[in-house]
Every structure is written in C-alpha cells, then in structure tokens.
Design a protein around this motif. Structure first.
Motif, PDB file in Angstrom:
ATOM      1  N   ASN A  58       0.767  -1.326  -0.434  1.00  0.00           N
ATOM      2  CA  ASN A  58      -0.014   0.133  -0.188  1.00  0.00           C
ATOM      3  C   ASN A  58       1.084   0.775   0.136  1.00  0.00           C
ATOM      4  N   LEU A  59       0.584   2.318  -0.939  1.00  0.00           N
ATOM      5  CA  LEU A  59       1.422   3.792  -0.824  1.00  0.00           C
ATOM      6  C   LEU A  59       0.120   4.249  -0.295  1.00  0.00           C
ATOM      7  N   ILE A  60       0.470   5.181   0.382  1.00  0.00           N
ATOM      8  CA  ILE A  60      -0.542   6.448   2.138  1.00  0.00           C
ATOM      9  C   ILE A  60      -0.173   7.629   1.238  1.00  0.00           C
ATOM     10  N   PHE A  73      -2.723  10.313 -10.654  1.00  0.00           N
ATOM     11  CA  PHE A  73      -1.914   8.933  -9.917  1.00  0.00           C
ATOM     12  C   PHE A  73      -1.931   8.249 -11.086  1.00  0.00           C
ATOM     13  N   SER A  74      -1.768   8.677 -12.327  1.00  0.00           N
ATOM     14  CA  SER A  74      -0.930   8.269 -13.575  1.00  0.00           C
ATOM     15  C   SER A  74       0.367   8.382 -13.545  1.00  0.00           C
ATOM     16  N   PRO A  75       1.281   9.402 -13.275  1.00  0.00           N
ATOM     17  CA  PRO A  75       2.590   9.401 -12.726  1.00  0.00           C
ATOM     18  C   PRO A  75       3.034   7.811 -12.098  1.00  0.00           C
ATOM     19  N   LEU A  76       1.840   7.713 -11.425  1.00  0.00           N
ATOM     20  CA  LEU A  76       2.608   5.816 -10.896  1.00  0.00           C
ATOM     21  C   LEU A  76       2.448   4.535 -11.427  1.00  0.00           C
ATOM     22  N   GLU A  77       1.814   4.176 -12.589  1.00  0.00           N
ATOM     23  CA  GLU A  77       1.906   3.522 -13.819  1.00  0.00           C
ATOM     24  C   GLU A  77       2.875   3.038 -14.445  1.00  0.00           C
ATOM     25  N   GLN A  78       3.963   3.897 -14.831  1.00  0.00           N
ATOM     26  CA  GLN A  78       4.996   3.758 -15.358  1.00  0.00           C
ATOM     27  C   GLN A  78       5.653   2.853 -14.570  1.00  0.00           C
ATOM     28  N   ASP A  79       5.559   2.682 -13.585  1.00  0.00           N
ATOM     29  CA  ASP A  79       6.518   1.083 -11.881  1.00  0.00           C
ATOM     30  C   ASP A  79       5.835   0.728 -11.243  1.00  0.00           C
ATOM     31  N   PHE A  80       4.460   0.656 -11.486  1.00  0.00           N
ATOM     32  CA  PHE A  80       3.223   0.106 -10.451  1.00  0.00           C
ATOM     33  C   PHE A  80       2.569   0.162 -11.319  1.00  0.00           C
ATOM     34  N   ILE A  82      -1.885  -0.401 -10.333  1.00  0.00           N
ATOM     35  CA  ILE A  82      -2.119   0.281  -9.546  1.00  0.00           C
ATOM     36  C   ILE A  82      -3.631  -0.939  -9.000  1.00  0.00           C
ATOM     37  N   LEU A  83      -3.716  -1.544  -8.308  1.00  0.00           N
ATOM     38  CA  LEU A  83      -4.957  -2.887  -8.108  1.00  0.00           C
ATOM     39  C   LEU A  83      -5.548  -2.172  -7.184  1.00  0.00           C
ATOM     40  N   SER A  84      -5.974  -1.594  -6.449  1.00  0.00           N
ATOM     41  CA  SER A  84      -7.301  -0.687  -5.932  1.00  0.00           C
ATOM     42  C   SER A  84      -6.432   0.239  -5.368  1.00  0.00           C
ATOM     43  N   ARG A  85      -7.778   1.406  -5.278  1.00  0.00           N
ATOM     44  CA  ARG A  85      -7.564   2.507  -4.604  1.00  0.00           C
ATOM     45  C   ARG A  85      -9.349   2.758  -3.501  1.00  0.00           C
ATOM     46  N   GLY A  86      -8.072   3.530  -2.521  1.00  0.00           N
ATOM     47  CA  GLY A  86      -9.700   4.121  -1.284  1.00  0.00           C
ATOM     48  C   GLY A  86      -9.190   5.563  -0.654  1.00  0.00           C
ATOM     49  N   GLN A  87      -9.930   5.991   0.053  1.00  0.00           N
ATOM     50  CA  GLN A  87     -10.054   7.703   0.159  1.00  0.00           C
ATOM     51  C   GLN A  87     -10.700   7.136   1.122  1.00  0.00           C
ATOM     52  N   SER A  88     -10.284   8.710   2.820  1.00  0.00           N
ATOM     53  CA  SER A  88     -10.959   8.998   3.537  1.00  0.00           C
ATOM     54  C   SER A  88     -10.585   9.962   4.353  1.00  0.00           C
ATOM     55  N   SER A  89     -11.655  11.029   4.520  1.00  0.00           N
ATOM     56  CA  SER A  89     -11.345  12.090   5.604  1.00  0.00           C
ATOM     57  C   SER A  89     -11.708  12.510   6.481  1.00  0.00           C
ATOM     58  N   GLN A 103      -7.088  11.429   3.517  1.00  0.00           N
ATOM     59  CA  GLN A 103      -5.652   9.965   2.542  1.00  0.00           C
ATOM     60  C   GLN A 103      -6.086   9.214   2.001  1.00  0.00           C
ATOM     61  N   TRP A 104      -5.402   9.064   0.629  1.00  0.00           N
ATOM     62  CA  TRP A 104      -5.441   8.051  -0.580  1.00  0.00           C
ATOM     63  C   TRP A 104      -4.789   6.807   0.006  1.00  0.00           C
ATOM     64  N   ASN A 105      -5.453   5.361  -0.216  1.00  0.00           N
ATOM     65  CA  ASN A 105      -4.871   4.402   0.181  1.00  0.00           C
ATOM     66  C   ASN A 105      -4.525   3.207  -1.039  1.00  0.00           C
ATOM     67  N   LEU A 106      -3.722   3.577  -1.998  1.00  0.00           N
ATOM     68  CA  LEU A 106      -3.641   2.855  -3.582  1.00  0.00           C
ATOM     69  C   LEU A 106      -2.529   1.521  -2.731  1.00  0.00           C
TER      70      LEU A 106
END
Length: 593
Positions: A58-60, A73-80, A82-89, A103-106
């Motif tokens: 997880n990347l938080i 989050f598109s720059p992450l797709e070059q090396d990772f 993304i299986l799922s993502r979530g958000q909380s406040s 908080q965003w949890n990828l």
C-alpha cells in the motif's frame, strides 16, 4: 536578428534593463510557485519497505488541510500497477482550531526490481513529496530439485537488528499459505525484560515462494527491550486446519464429523538480537531513543498578550515517533514562579498532562500535552526560559535537541471592570476636592449660609410642587425603564460567579453565570440557552461556548477545563470596553506589546 511587425530585437545588443529584469522575474515566479506548492502538506508512506517482487503493498498519501484539486496518480503507472484505491477524511476541532486530514490508500504492485522512486503526485497546484521503495528479487522463488513447496510457512523479521535499549524494534510475522486453512491459532511473541505492543490490523497480500503463489497474512509488533545485551524472541507456533478434498459420505457424517481436513503445526525460527546500551555521547536526563521528536507550543493568541491578575493558557505538545507515551518525560520543568525586572512574578499552575498513543503499521506515535495557566502579578517584561528535550535519533544514530527558544512577554494592566475588585476602595473613590483659593471670616460665612438657606428652601418648595403636579398627570402611565439602564450590581455578580466557576471547573455553574451576565447586557434579548449567546459572540468565545454546551449535554462524561472559557470571556470584555473611535483618540498603542 529577427524582424516582424515593426519590432526589432538584436540578441547581441540587449539593454542592461532587459538583462536585469529577466532573472528577477524568473526568481519571483519561482518563489510564487514554491509558496503555492507548499501550501498543503502532503506526505507519502509505504506500509512495507522493502517489498519483494510480485508482492502487493500500500502507498498512503496523507494531506493536512485541503489540497488544491483531486490527485492525478497516472505518473505511478510507469513503475507500478494500481490494483485498488480508496479515500477517507477526518475533521477535528481542538481549542477552536479547525483541522482536516485526507488520506488516499493505493494498493499497488511493482513492475521491476530495484530502488524505485515513487514520483511526486499532482493535487492541482499542490504536490506530494517523492519517496523511494526497495523492490527485491526473492531468492527462494526458484524451485529446488527434489524438494516440494510447503503448504504453510512462518517467516519472521526484526528491524533494526541491533537496537538501543528502550528503542523500538519492529517485529514482523508473515503467515504464508497456498491451501485453504481454517481455525488458525498463532501464539504471541514472548520476550523477557521487554514491552511488546501489537501494531494496527493484519495486512493481506499475495507473493511467490519456490515458484508457487502464496497468500500472506502479515502481523507486526513493536518490541521495546528494557535491558542491554542479548534479547531472545521465542519461536512462534501456528496451529491450523488444512481443508482438503470435500467428499460427502452422508449428511449425518458431514454434520457431526470435522470434515475432510487435517491439522498442521508450524514453528518459526528463534530470533536473537544484540541490544546496545545508552551511548556515552547522550547527556540528557531522560533517555529518549526515537525516530522523530517534535516539540511545539500554542497560545490562545499569537503573540501572547498577558494582563495583570488574569490567567492565560500555554499548551506544550511533544510528538514522538517510535516511543511509547509512558516513556515521554515532563516537558515544562521550569520554576513555578518566573520573576521580572520590575519585581513582579508569573505564577504557573500546571494541569494534568494528557497522553495519547497511536499504533500504526510503521510503529508507535505518541503525544504528550501539557497545559499551564500563567498569571502575572505585576507589569513588566518576563522572560519565559527556553525548553529543551535532548533525544537520540535512531535513524541518524546521533543526539539531537528538540527546543522551544526563550520568549520575552510583557504584561498590561487591564482597563476593563474585570480587573477592579468590586469591594476595592479604588472602585468607589471620589475625586479629591480642589484646594481653596481664598479664606473668609466667620461672620461672612454665617450670613452667606443664611442667605443660601432661604434660597434652598424656596427651590425645594418649587420642586415639591412640580413633582406633585407631574405625578398627578402621569399616575396612569406605567414607569418606563430605558434599555441601557442595566443593573450593574447583577452584572458584576455574574462576572464574579463565572470566574469562580471557571477556576473550579464547574460547567453547570458557568452556564448559569454567563446566562445571568447576558441578560444584564442584552435585557431586550433575554437569552434562554448558550446557543442564543453564541449568535451574539464571535471568535474564541463562541468556540468555548460550543465546547461548554457539548460538555453539558454529551452522553459521555467530559472533563471540562474552564480556564480557556475565562480567558476568552476576558478578551471579549476587553474588546467591548475599547471605544469605537479608538483610532481617533489614540488608544491603539496601549494594547500592543
């Protein structure tokens, strides 16, 4: 040379003005860009680092405040991947301060081996900070000839391997299984002379071992060794039921039997760590090994304004990463009395400290909060001494000092009625009579006295006749009382009662007193509850009234502290006492330090 539209620019003959202003404008644009970028603090953490290839983690992304826009989050797709993502406040209000965190949890999986940079992610004009994660190649992923892959495995890991005494050790346990299991029971770590705390919830992901895919359940503990030397963590033991093929013989057998399963027991390896003693370079009174320590102070207003005889609350907070809250020492250990050059003193009254401990997968995060009421006895300048907390940085392996520098504060004598006791002679002192310019003889004084006695008698009779006529004419009219003619005695009594209730921390008495005060200030309004008063107040007093209202009607018992309400009320009264035309009569400098 370029020519167009009547504009001629020669690159070799630029003016001095152009060569001067171009770098200046570039610097200004850069500064503006930096100020916008750092407007919102956005941090990034990985729940596991390092991570083996083909393992999800997880990347938080954690934002304090409101980012400029939604993340990209598109720059992450070059090396990772993304299986799922979530958000909380989360929104909180502490002492009138509004705080919002998002908080965003990828859940991601790396595409290659090595040290991979998690790039900066854009949140509109705000950006997150980049971090580095290490992706390792699992050596056990190769198939060993003649050896079958186990169905269950227990792996353990400890970081750091050579900790300091009382420092945090992250102990990680991984249960790997490639079969269906049920009724699994795992023992807890057993360590002598150490404190063991479970961290957060279990994490699940997939990985590969010996050419097979495993499902992983990961659990973490924080271990704090209390003695130097060799620390031994006994092996953990797992008992689980492995579900095999499901062949039904009969409904009777399937109901009363344990089904087609077998019991499996596995044990982890014994772990031995060498614990280092307190280094000789450390000179602090209390040994504090931590990853990070942050020391801050907070006042009701900044810079603080002190008034003689009135309390003001100073809040000190120490935040420690990788340390239990019980190990944080007292922050403010200065004298109870702070003298000034003019002979006055500041008395300090400390409240009970508040301890808070948060258990995350990265370790313990502890908070210690100390509130101190400061009451100056006289005017002058006071020097609040510096506060220093030496600690040992376990990341850099060196001593550091968390410090609040000394602060010089001045005191003022309040001009409001709150600072003049009602029973004080100064409150009722009459102006002194002017000295006599000349003297008269006794006979002259007696003749003048008789003359003025006849004049006074005539005036008295005239006033008496006027009053009788006025009373007969207006006897049917009800007496009218002007709204501005308030009962000052009731007002002062209410202020006294409020001050006493705030000092005694009695919320119901404080409510009754402030309602009585409000009815004397706004008789035409006549408030019936604290909500009515809130609409006529603003700033800190409005916030403190909300806190008092919540404390009175909350289903849970709340330990209410009344000093903050009294300070806010005092500030409100001081602002009401300042004339509207204070800019014209020059009273502004009296309220500045």
């Amino acid at each position: 040379m370029v020519t167009g539209g009547g504009l001629r620019v020669n690159g070799n003959k630029r003016s001095v003005r152009e060569r001067f202003w171009i770098p200046v404008m570039v610097c200004i644009a850069g500064l503006l860009w930096v100020s916008v970028v750092t407007a919102t603090e956005i941090s990034v953490t990985a729940d596991r680092n390092p991570v083996q290839l083909n393992e999800s983690f997880n990347l938080i992304f954690h934002a304090v405040g409101s980012p400029d826009d939604d993340p990209d989050f598109s720059p992450l797709e070059q090396d990772f991947e993304i299986l799922s993502r979530g958000q909380s406040s989360n929104i909180s209000i502490v002492n009138g301060a509004y705080n919002k965190t998002t908080q965003w949890n990828l859940n991601v999986i790396a595409k290659r081996v090595g040290k991979i940079m998690v790039p900066s992610v854009s949140f509109g004009d705000d950006r997150s900070l980049p971090i580095v994660v290490t992706i390792s190649d699992p050596q056990s992923s190769r198939v060993v000839p003649g050896e079958s892959a186990p169905d269950l495995m227990l792996e353990i890991e400890a970081q750091p391997e050579n900790p300091y005494v009382q420092a945090q050790v992250i102990y990680t346990v991984r249960l790997l299984h490639r079969v269906n299991i049920s009724q699994a029971q795992l023992t807890e770590p057993e360590v002598e002379n150490a404190i063991v705390e479970k961290l957060g919830d279990d994490v699940s992901y997939n990985t590969h071992r010996q050419g097979h895919q495993y499902r992983v359940v990961e659990r973490k503990y924080a271990i704090f060794p209390q003695e130097s030397g060799i620390m031994v963590v006994e092996p953990l033991e797992l008992n689980a039921q492995i579900v095999t093929s499901r062949r039904r013989r009969s409904t009777f057998d399937n109901f009363f039997s344990r089904g087609n399963s077998r019991t499996k027991r596995v044990r982890s390896k014994l772990l031995a760590l060498k614990v280092k003693p307190i280094p000789a370079e450390f000179i602090g009174k209390s040994w504090l090994p931590a990853e990070q320590i942050l020391l801050t102070e907070n006042w009701p207003q900044n810079p603080p304004t002190l008034f003689v005889g009135e309390p003001i609350t100073r809040t000190l907070t120490l935040r420690a990463k990788g340390l239990p809250a019980s190990q944080i020492p007292e922050i403010n250990n200065s004298n109870l009395r702070i003298p000034s050059k003019g002979g006055g003193t500041i008395k300090q009254y400390a409240d009970q400290p508040k301890l808070n401990e948060q258990k995350t997968t990265q370790g313990l995060i502890s908070l210690r909060e100390e509130k101190t009421a400061l009451i100056p006895s006289g005017e002058g300048e006071y020097v609040l001494p510096a506060i220093e907390v030496p600690w040992w940085n376990t990341e850099t392996d060196r001593m550091e000092i968390a410090r609040i520098p000394e602060k010089i504060v001045g005191t003022l004598v309040s001009t409001t009625e709150l600072n003049i006791p009602i029973d004080s002679p100064k409150a009722f002192k009459l102006p002194e009579e002017s000295p006599q310019i000349g003297a008269t003889t006794f006979s002259e004084a007696r003749e003048g006295k008789r003359f003025w006695e006849w004049i006074s008698l005539a005036l008295a009779l005239g006033w008496a006749g006027t009053l009788i006529l006025w009373g007969l004419r207006n006897r049917k009219k009800p007496p009218q009382v002007k709204p501005e003619q308030h009962d000052s005695s009731n007002k002062r009594q209410a202020v006294r009662s409020l001050k006493r209730a705030c000092y005694d921390n009695e919320p119901q008495a404080a409510k009754d007193a402030i309602l009585k005060w409000a009815r004397t200030v706004w008789p035409e309004f006549s408030p019936n509850n604290l909500g009515d008063i809130e609409h006529r107040c603003s700033g800190t007093l409005k916030t403190e009234l909300k806190i008092l209202n919540h404390c009175l009607y909350s289903p849970k018992k709340i330990d209410w502290q009344g000093q903050s309400l009294w300070v806010a009320f005092f500030q409100h009264q001081k602002e009401r006492a300042v004339p509207k035309n204070k800019e014209r009569i020059g009273l502004e400098p009296l309220y500045k330090l």
